[in-house]
Motif scaffolding. Structure first.
Motif, mmCIF file in Angstrom:
data_model
loop_
_atom_site.group_PDB
_atom_site.id
_atom_site.type_symbol
_atom_site.label_atom_id
_atom_site.label_comp_id
_atom_site.label_asym_id
_atom_site.label_seq_id
_atom_site.Cartn_x
_atom_site.Cartn_y
_atom_site.Cartn_z
ATOM 1 N N SER A 33 47.477 14.349 13.746
ATOM 2 C CA SER A 33 46.699 13.312 14.412
ATOM 3 C C SER A 33 45.535 12.932 13.508
ATOM 4 O O SER A 33 45.216 13.632 12.551
ATOM 5 N N LEU A 35 41.470 11.526 13.239
ATOM 6 C CA LEU A 35 40.159 11.367 13.855
ATOM 7 C C LEU A 35 39.265 10.616 12.886
ATOM 8 O O LEU A 35 39.366 10.807 11.678
ATOM 9 N N ASP A 86 47.595 16.614 19.310
ATOM 10 C CA ASP A 86 46.557 16.159 20.225
ATOM 11 C C ASP A 86 45.190 16.419 19.596
ATOM 12 O O ASP A 86 44.816 17.567 19.377
ATOM 13 N N GLU A 88 42.172 16.022 20.812
ATOM 14 C CA GLU A 88 41.058 16.202 21.733
ATOM 15 C C GLU A 88 40.254 17.474 21.458
ATOM 16 O O GLU A 88 39.028 17.452 21.454
ATOM 17 N N ALA A 89 40.928 18.617 21.256
ATOM 18 C CA ALA A 89 40.208 19.876 21.022
ATOM 19 C C ALA A 89 39.390 19.807 19.737
ATOM 20 O O ALA A 89 38.234 20.261 19.693
ATOM 21 N N ALA A 91 38.220 17.095 18.371
ATOM 22 C CA ALA A 91 37.133 16.140 18.606
ATOM 23 C C ALA A 91 35.980 16.824 19.328
ATOM 24 O O ALA A 91 34.805 16.638 18.958
ATOM 25 N N ARG A 92 36.280 17.626 20.338
ATOM 26 C CA ARG A 92 35.221 18.346 21.044
ATOM 27 C C ARG A 92 34.509 19.328 20.109
ATOM 28 O O ARG A 92 33.286 19.464 20.147
ATOM 29 N N GLU A 95 32.206 17.440 17.807
ATOM 30 C CA GLU A 95 31.009 16.994 18.514
ATOM 31 C C GLU A 95 30.025 18.147 18.706
ATOM 32 O O GLU A 95 28.814 17.948 18.642
ATOM 33 N N LEU A 104 40.062 8.213 17.580
ATOM 34 C CA LEU A 104 41.068 9.255 17.421
ATOM 35 C C LEU A 104 42.424 8.719 17.826
ATOM 36 O O LEU A 104 42.536 7.834 18.654
ATOM 37 N N GLY A 106 46.454 10.352 18.264
ATOM 38 C CA GLY A 106 47.370 11.480 18.194
ATOM 39 C C GLY A 106 48.807 11.014 18.175
ATOM 40 O O GLY A 106 49.126 9.884 18.544
#
Length: 129
Positions: A33, A35, A86, A88-89, A91-92, A95, A104, A106
């Motif tokens: 993915s 980002l 994915d 998301e993890a 990205a968190r 941050e 982002l 995926g």
């Protein structure tokens, strides 16, 4: 008839070479993915980015860094490719390290969700027998 030193021939050769270089630098990968993050120039650290991605149990596959020409506060824009479908993890995690995620993408899609749902339903039917 085009001469060998013609500008159009040179442009075509450059475009073909650039496309081949981009394909070599950024090969297509199914299980990855992308980002896009931004940070101040003084806060940029490739090792912190890699550590944040690895904290999310992923690996950093590509890192492309450019300047953000739209903002006047001299920020860095970094495009990452990671080894998870994915993002998301990761990205968190980024941050938490103080990076701002601005995009982002995926490779996980709705087909995966429907496949998992159908397999779950089949398992439940099997267990009821």
């Amino acid at each position: 008839m085009l001469r060998k030193d013609s500008t159009s021939v040179q442009n075509l050769a450059f475009a073909a070479g650039a496309e081949a270089t981009l394909e070599r630098l950024f090969p297509k990968m199914e299980e990855s993915s992308t980002l896009v993050l931004t940070c101040r120039r003084g806060d940029y650290s490739a090792s912190r980015i890699a550590r944040a991605v690895e904290d999310a149990d992923a690996h950093l596959l590509n890192l492309n860094v450019t300047a953000d020409s739209e903002r006047s506060d001299s920020r860095i824009v970094a495009e990452l490719r990671i080894s998870h479908r994915d993002p998301e993890a990761a990205a968190r995690s980024l941050e938490r390290y103080g990076f701002e995620i601005i995009g982002l993408e995926g490779s996980a899609d709705a087909d995966d969700d429907s496949l998992m749902r159908s397999r779950y339903d089949e398992l439940m039917r099997y267990l009821q027998i």
